[in-house]
Design an enzyme around this catalytic site. Structure first.
Site, PDB file in Angstrom:
ATOM      1  N   ASP A 109       0.855  -1.188   0.000  1.00  0.00           N
ATOM      2  CA  ASP A 109       0.000   0.000   0.000  1.00  0.00           C
ATOM      3  C   ASP A 109       0.890   1.236   0.000  1.00  0.00           C
ATOM      4  O   ASP A 109       2.008   1.206   0.531  1.00  0.00           O
ATOM      5  CB  ASP A 109      -0.910   0.012   1.231  1.00  0.00           C
ATOM      6  CG  ASP A 109      -2.032  -1.015   1.150  1.00  0.00           C
ATOM      7  OD1 ASP A 109      -2.425  -1.376   0.024  1.00  0.00           O
ATOM      8  OD2 ASP A 109      -2.514  -1.438   2.208  1.00  0.00           O
ATOM      9  N   ASP A 123      -6.822  -1.308  -4.683  1.00  0.00           N
ATOM     10  CA  ASP A 123      -7.949  -1.046  -3.776  1.00  0.00           C
ATOM     11  C   ASP A 123      -8.909  -0.037  -4.400  1.00  0.00           C
ATOM     12  O   ASP A 123     -10.129  -0.213  -4.357  1.00  0.00           O
ATOM     13  CB  ASP A 123      -7.456  -0.485  -2.438  1.00  0.00           C
ATOM     14  CG  ASP A 123      -6.544  -1.427  -1.681  1.00  0.00           C
ATOM     15  OD1 ASP A 123      -6.668  -2.656  -1.845  1.00  0.00           O
ATOM     16  OD2 ASP A 123      -5.704  -0.926  -0.914  1.00  0.00           O
TER      17      ASP A 123
END
Length: 145
Positions: A109, A123
């Site tokens: 991330d 995402d």
């Protein structure tokens, strides 16, 4: 056509993640807009927002099941551009994160808006695709009434 969307999402997602992993240290944060948006390298070993850490194989199985259902849905309803785009975004994002889970045991991330947990392009793709699919289904329901 859905495969083109899937491929674009996976390629973009994996390229950005590769750059983050090569150029940044874990937990390093680079301000793009100070106190608003940073690039922050996080290794997410859980699900969304890091919940349920250490359940790698569970997430892999769930991802495969969800992708399977989406492909079945796509093939039963194909013809709509919205279905193609939305399922392509969801599947591409899911596969992008699945690749990370299988290769590394965690998801990379990096998008950090400081008021929300750090997330990534995959995402975003899943969320946008899901929103488009919900909108499409809602519109179809209204047309059917």
């Amino acid at each position: 056509m859905v495969y083109i969307v899937v491929l674009i999402v996976i390629l973009l997602d994996q390229m950005v993640k590769l750059l983050v992993m090569e150029k940044m240290k874990v937990s390093e944060s680079i301000p793009i807009i100070k106190d608003v948006f940073h690039l922050t390298y996080v290794q997410n070993r859980g699900a969304a927002f890091g919940i349920l850490p250490g359940r790698r194989y569970l997430f892999i199985v769930i991802t495969v099941v969800v992708i399977s259902f989406l492909l079945i849905y796509y093939y039963k309803t194909r013809g709509s551009g919205m279905v193609t785009l939305s399922t392509g975004l969801i599947i591409g994002g899911a596969l992008g994160n699945l690749i990370d889970r299988i290769r590394f045991g965690y998801v990379v991330d990096y998008l950090d808006f400081r008021i929300w947990p750090v997330f990534n392009l995959a995402d975003s793709s899943v969320v946008i695709g899901a929103a488009l699919l919900i909108l499409y289904l809602w519109q179809q329901e209204k047309v059917g009434d």
